[in-house]
Design a protein around this motif. Sequence first.
Motif, mmCIF file in Angstrom:
data_model
loop_
_atom_site.group_PDB
_atom_site.id
_atom_site.type_symbol
_atom_site.label_atom_id
_atom_site.label_comp_id
_atom_site.label_asym_id
_atom_site.label_seq_id
_atom_site.Cartn_x
_atom_site.Cartn_y
_atom_site.Cartn_z
ATOM 1 N N THR A 75 -9.445 3.097 -0.449
ATOM 2 C CA THR A 75 -9.403 3.051 -1.909
ATOM 3 C C THR A 75 -10.373 4.064 -2.487
ATOM 4 O OG1 THR A 75 -9.467 1.555 -3.822
ATOM 5 C CG2 THR A 75 -11.197 1.269 -2.165
ATOM 6 N N MET A 90 -3.561 1.461 0.315
ATOM 7 C CA MET A 90 -4.365 2.380 -0.489
ATOM 8 C C MET A 90 -4.366 1.821 -1.908
ATOM 9 S SD MET A 90 -5.707 4.965 -2.107
ATOM 10 C CE MET A 90 -4.361 5.226 -3.238
ATOM 11 N N LEU A 125 -6.410 7.775 -5.563
ATOM 12 C CA LEU A 125 -6.262 8.616 -4.374
ATOM 13 C C LEU A 125 -6.634 10.059 -4.650
ATOM 14 C CD1 LEU A 125 -5.147 9.161 -1.473
ATOM 15 C CD2 LEU A 125 -2.902 9.497 -2.552
ATOM 16 N N ALA A 184 0.862 1.591 -1.145
ATOM 17 C CA ALA A 184 -0.099 2.166 -2.095
ATOM 18 C C ALA A 184 0.188 1.673 -3.502
ATOM 19 C CB ALA A 184 -0.025 3.696 -2.051
#
Length: 396
Positions: free
Chosen positions: A165, A195, A199, A224
């Motif tokens: 993260t 995630m 990003l 994600a």
Amino acid sequence: MNRVLGLVFFSGLLTALAFLVLRGLWPALRTRRGSGVFWAAAALVHLAFLGGWAARTGPGVPGTVTRGALTAWSVAALVSLVVGGLLRLVGMAHARLRPTPAPTPALAAPGRREFMHGLALPAVAATLGTSGTVAGMSGFEVRHEEVRLPGLPPALDGFRIGQLTDVHVGEFIDVEHVRGAVQALDAAGVDLQVMTGDLIDDLTQLDATLEVLQACKAPHGMLAILGNHEKWRGLHEVLAGYERAAPRGRLRLLVDQSEVLVHRGQPLRVVGVDYPMGERGRHRLPREQRLEKMRASAEQAWAGVGPDETVLCLTHHPDFFPLAAERGARLTLAGHTHGGQVGFWRIPLFSFAFEHMLGRYRRGNSHLYVSSGTGHWFPFRMGIPAEVTVLTLRAA
């Protein structure tokens, strides 16, 4: 380039303000020679940063050292400004209360005062700036957490989730940092990698970064969600990048959506919620507006979720946790806070900034883990290292 110039301008402004404060505390800076040395050093650091950034954009040296030097200098200037400003205020208040202080030894007192107010402060500021920058640019640690959940289906006992993260690929974090994080989780043998937002900061590195995420070897691939920085930097481009990656099936983006994984014959529902951004990219919303957007995300993301399902929730903002717990999420994973990046033995110095700042929290049978972040947008950390997290589910 605008971001780089903004960093230089901000650092230069801090430097100028710090100089004015130190000049009042340190007599050496009142001389032409002293001030000349100070500004020559400042100019050297800022020009070196610009040169290092230019080299990074080409085939040459990436300029890590020069970017670190700018960070260390900026932090030292900020510490000098804040602490020096407080010292000056205290000194002015003391002078008003005692306009005619008692006599002190002619030689010892002025020397001690000059050292404490002049030399000690810059020395401490430089030490803090340098040590924190080195720590901030020293990669990440692999952190292991066990989460015991009453009633966890036996097939999910031992299920391992690897969390990345707040990577912030950009000026200070490159694709190789992401590759190292993904490979570290692969080496830990996780079943799923996630995630949880923020990003990317530099869209020119988006495709290469997504390629690295797709290369993860976890049996269930990579899921994600979005953070606020994806929306700031260019939501349309980020969504298009994830769409290009979708056909391979290894990297899937959840925006107020859910996906069912089947592990050893047992379903696990993963819910991913969007970040509550305001109109025109407003980040900080009044609490009620933020909750209203979070409730709307929850309604959409939990559509079709059964009451008896085992649910893992992914959210960038940790304040979503109460809503996830209300809807039966057994574990919620979040980021966003970076743990404050400054603290003492993983106790955040700025814990007042968020209700859920770092580490583990619990509401009934629902658990939350807030990561300190795998990267940063400003490479300074003290007592709160960057991390990738391996969370193992255990039946209680």
